[in-house]
Write a protein that holds these residues in place. Sequence first.
Motif, mmCIF file in Angstrom:
data_model
loop_
_atom_site.group_PDB
_atom_site.id
_atom_site.type_symbol
_atom_site.label_atom_id
_atom_site.label_comp_id
_atom_site.label_asym_id
_atom_site.label_seq_id
_atom_site.Cartn_x
_atom_site.Cartn_y
_atom_site.Cartn_z
ATOM 1 N N LEU A 148 13.883 52.126 -60.774
ATOM 2 C CA LEU A 148 13.607 51.102 -61.787
ATOM 3 C C LEU A 148 14.633 49.979 -61.782
ATOM 4 C CD1 LEU A 148 12.608 53.446 -64.767
ATOM 5 C CD2 LEU A 148 11.084 52.137 -63.251
ATOM 6 N N VAL A 149 15.852 50.277 -61.355
ATOM 7 C CA VAL A 149 16.902 49.254 -61.338
ATOM 8 C C VAL A 149 17.688 49.334 -60.027
ATOM 9 C CG1 VAL A 149 17.165 49.500 -63.844
ATOM 10 C CG2 VAL A 149 18.801 50.624 -62.322
ATOM 11 N N MET A 163 16.503 49.597 -70.580
ATOM 12 C CA MET A 163 15.411 48.818 -69.985
ATOM 13 C C MET A 163 15.059 47.625 -70.878
ATOM 14 S SD MET A 163 14.836 50.183 -67.068
ATOM 15 C CE MET A 163 13.323 49.362 -66.537
ATOM 16 N N LEU A 187 16.540 44.500 -62.237
ATOM 17 C CA LEU A 187 15.261 45.208 -62.290
ATOM 18 C C LEU A 187 14.601 45.205 -60.921
ATOM 19 C CD1 LEU A 187 13.795 43.810 -65.622
ATOM 20 C CD2 LEU A 187 14.396 46.191 -65.179
ATOM 21 N N LEU A 234 18.364 55.817 -63.568
ATOM 22 C CA LEU A 234 17.351 54.755 -63.507
ATOM 23 C C LEU A 234 17.216 54.234 -62.084
ATOM 24 C CD1 LEU A 234 18.036 52.663 -66.764
ATOM 25 C CD2 LEU A 234 16.210 54.312 -66.347
ATOM 26 N N GLY A 273 10.517 48.349 -62.143
ATOM 27 C CA GLY A 273 11.161 48.192 -63.448
ATOM 28 C C GLY A 273 10.488 47.115 -64.278
#
Lengths: 147, 147
Positions: free
Chosen positions: B85-86, B48, B102, B80, B106
């Motif tokens: 988040l992604v 991240m 992202l 993730l 994210g």
Amino acid sequence: MTQDDPTPSLALDHFLCFSIYAANHAFNRVYKPLLDAIGLTYPQYLVMAVLWEKDDVTVGAIGERLFLESSTLTPLLKRLEGMGLVTRSRDRQDERQVRIGLTEAGRTLRGKAAGVPACIFEASGLDVETGTRLKQDLDALRQRLAR
Amino acid sequence: MTQDDPTPSLALDHFLCFSIYAANHAFNRVYKPLLDAIGLTYPQYLVMAVLWEKDDVTVGAIGERLFLESSTLTPLLKRLEGMGLVTRSRDRQDERQVRIGLTEAGRTLRGKAAGVPACIFEASGLDVETGTRLKQDLDALRQRLAR
DNA sequence: GTTTAATATATCGTGCGCGATCATATCGCA
DNA sequence: TGCGATATGATCGCGCACGATATATTAAAC
């Protein structure tokens, strides 16, 4: 989050922990071929090093020395036992404890591993002085983090 | 193998690599509760951090930055992605590449993670100067080991 | 333009590493 | 003596981390 902000930022380049994380991986990659030759992984090598220093110790004692939990050590030790390098037996005095001892093969392996540290030292390209200082700083850092 | 032998020995106390290994674990233990609070593991946090620096990069680019293989990153990135988040999508120009971007969540997470480095820095008990020197030594060491 | 090689990611199997939980053994203390 | 508290390992589930291998796409060779 500016460039000259003296406080720690989210920028990866400022993470000391990442430098440690990456140096650790780099060490592992250097160790891999050397340890493959004697059939050990790095954590297994550490456990054997503990036993070469002092034979017949408890699982807990190894854990204290290497900062590892029984959930890590128990399977690892069983693998070493499976390879015929160590023995595992309940302590007669205190049946809660399991004592780990070297077999003849385990003792013999020490000779084959004797050359490893020199190879690693060579690959690190460090002089003794810098290496010692670095080690002291890291040990002190670990102690502070452990609080 | 005597005490004052200046050459590296099998004694655990002389292993710089072990100090790094142990310091790495110590860092992880400090990070754990902080990262639990934002739902990330340490390697996920590193990924991240890479994306917060530069969005929309390939798997390979993340690997180069963190010194990790696709066999490590692919499952991590899928987790993730599962957390929302992604995003993962094949590059239109070169279908071999997978670009990681992202999501809004994210990007939002960056704010929640903003306090983490300061906590870590605090726990390390290092002044900026020593920390910087230590980091430089470790980065140089990693580079030499990588050869 | 088809074969060949190189590149990028994914998959699989093995081994840490940890927290949570469990089983057993020992100890403290009434 | 007996019972709760503590100590020691073992087990389980999850997530890295890697090497070896597979697959798909692109680039190069001829």
